[in-house]
Design a protein around this motif. Sequence first.
Motif, short mmCIF file in Angstrom:
data_model
loop_
_atom_site.label_atom_id
_atom_site.label_comp_id
_atom_site.label_asym_id
_atom_site.label_seq_id
_atom_site.Cartn_x
_atom_site.Cartn_y
_atom_site.Cartn_z
N HIS A 117 -10.18 7.66 77.22
CA HIS A 117 -10.55 7.98 75.84
C HIS A 117 -9.94 6.98 74.85
O HIS A 117 -10.52 6.71 73.80
N TYR A 118 -8.77 6.40 75.16
CA TYR A 118 -8.19 5.38 74.28
C TYR A 118 -9.03 4.10 74.30
O TYR A 118 -9.26 3.47 73.26
N THR A 135 -8.19 3.95 83.67
CA THR A 135 -8.13 5.13 84.53
C THR A 135 -8.71 6.33 83.77
O THR A 135 -8.83 6.30 82.54
N PRO A 136 -9.08 7.39 84.49
CA PRO A 136 -9.58 8.58 83.79
C PRO A 136 -8.58 9.19 82.82
O PRO A 136 -8.98 9.86 81.86
N ALA A 137 -7.29 8.91 83.00
CA ALA A 137 -6.29 9.48 82.09
C ALA A 137 -6.28 8.79 80.73
O ALA A 137 -5.98 9.44 79.72
N ASN A 138 -6.60 7.50 80.71
CA ASN A 138 -6.55 6.79 79.44
C ASN A 138 -7.90 6.28 78.98
O ASN A 138 -7.98 5.44 78.09
#
Length: 596
Positions: free
Chosen positions: A141-142, A136-139
Motif C-alpha cells: 500500500h505504501y 511485499t504484500p505487507a508494504n
Amino acid sequence: RIGSATSLSSAVINTRLQELVRLFKERTEKVKEKLIDSDITSDDESPVASPAAAPVPAPGGELEGDKPSGDEHYCEMLCCTFKRQPWLDRLKSYKFPSSIDPLTNLMYVLWLFFVVMAWNWNCWLIPVRWAFPYQTPANIHYWLLVDYLCDLIYLLDILIFQTRLQFVQGGDIITDKKAMKENYLRSQRFKMDVLCLLPLDFFYFKVGVNPLLRFPRCLKYLAFFEFNSRLEAILTKAYIYRVIRTTAYLLYSLHVNSCLYYWASAYEGLGSTTWVYDGEGNSYIRCYYWAVKTLITIGGLPDPKTLFEIVFQLLNYFTGVFAFSVMIGQMRDVVGAATAGQTYYRSCMDSTIKYMNFYKIPRAVQNRVKTWYEYTWHSQGMLDESELLVQLPDKMRLDIAIDVNYNIVSKVALFQGCDRQMIFDMLKRLRSVVYLPNDYVCKKGEIGREMYIIQAGQVQVLGGPDGKSVLVTLKAGSVFGEISLLAAGGGNRRTANVVAHGFANLFILEKKDLNEILVHYPESQKLLRKKAKKMLKSSNKPKDEKGGSGDPLIIPPKAETPKLFKAALAATGRMGSKGTALGRLRWRLKELRAMQ
C-alpha cells in the motif's frame, strides 16, 4: 563747507543706490535665465536636501508609523516582534496565471522539478521492484500510494500547466487560452503525455501488482530535458549541474545493470553457480558492486558457466564499453565547455609571453604585462568585453550598456539636459581599460582627447612644484577630462598628472566618437558647447583669499568715508542738530549701514 559736504554725501548715496539697482538687476537676469533654460549648470553648489521631518508623536506617546494597523498580524519570538501575513490569506489572494511564459517563469521551473521527481521515482524504482524482492504484500500500500501521487502530478501537468504555456507563432507571443490549448493538443508532447498515463494498472486485478505495468510512466522524458534546459538558463554556474547530471547517467546505467544481474541470478537460481549472486548480505549493494566491476571492465569476476551466463556477460561487456566511453566523452565536453574561457586566457597569455621573449622585452615590462593579464581576467572574467557584446544585437548591447554605465554617465554635469538618445548612443562607445598601480592615466601638458569614468579603483591627481603632491583622490563614479571632449583647437592640454592608485578600471570615451554622435544631435551639440564654455570660464576664475570662488555679493563692502565728510559729521553731532540736513543724512547713513 556744509553745502559742499551735503552735495558730496548726496553723490555717494546716489552712486551706492545705482550700484545696488545694477546688482539686483543682474541677479534677476541670472535667475530668469535659469528658469528659461534649466539645463544650464550653475556655479553654485547644489542645495543640500533638507532632512525629512521627524514624525510627530501621537498623544499616546507612540509614533503614528509604529502603530500596528488593525489588519496587520504580528508574531512574537523571544524578545522581538515580527510582522507577518497569514499564509491562508496569501493563499486565498493568489490567482493562478491564465498564461505561463516557459522561458522566464520560475514557478513553471519549480513545477517541472516536481514532475521530474515523479519521473525519477518511476525510472529508478520500477526496475528495483521488478527484480529485487523489496515489494511485499505487507508494504504494497505504501508503494501504490506514492505511485498514484506521481500519476496525479502527471495529470495536473497535462490539465493545468501544459495547456497554459505561451508559444510563438509568426513572431507573435500567443497568450489566448484556446490557441494555447490547441497548440498543446497538436504537439508531440501531448501524445507522449497521454501514452505515459495508459491505465495498465487495471491488469493488477488479473496478474497482480506487477511493477512492469507502470513502465509507460518512464516515457515522460521530454519534461526531464525541458527541466534541464530551463534550469541551466537560470544557473550562474550551469557546468556544475551538467557534471552532476552526467554522473547520474553513469549511476543509473549501473543501477539498471545491477537489477538485471539479480534477475539473471534469480533465473539461474541464487547460489547455483559461482557466477550468480549467492544470496548473502545486502542483495542490492552486492549486485551493484558486480555491475560496477562489469561495466567499467575492472575484471576479477568469476567465469560464467552456462550458455545463458556467457551470453549475458558478453552483452554486459559490450554495453559497458560503449556506455563508459560515451560517459567519458560527455564528461570531457562538459569540463571543456566549463574551462573554455580559462583555456583562451592561457593561450593569449602564452602567445604574448612568447612574443616578448622573442623581441627581448625587459623583464620589468614583462612582469607588468603578466600582472595586467591576471588582474583583467580575475576582475572581469574575460580579456575584452567587446568580444562578448559584438555577438549581441544592437538593442541588447544598448540594454546592457544602460544597466552598467547609465547611472555614472547621467551624473556628469556636462551631459545633463542632453538628448537621452544621444547619451544611449554614447554608452555604446565607452571602452573599458584597466590601469596597473602607478600607471599614468594622463600627463600634464598632453592634448586631451578623451574623457574618463572611474568604474572601480581610485586615481590620484598630482601637482605642486615637484609634480608629485597629491591634490585630490578620485574614487569610483568620479569623472575627469570631460571638458577636453568639446575644447576647440585640437583639444586642451592637461593641467596635472593623473596616476592610478592601485588597480583602476576606467571607462574611456574618445573625442572622435563623441563628434560622430553629435552630428545627429545638433541641439545637444549647441548645449554642450555652451556648457563647456561656462565650465572653462568658471575653472579660470581667480580664487578669493580663502581659496573659494565665492558668489558676487549683492551689497559689496562699503568704501572708506572721506576725512572731510567725517569731520562735518562729527561737528554736526557735537551741535546735536538732528533737524539739519547733515543730521538727517547721518541717520540715513546709519540705516544704510544697518541694511548692509
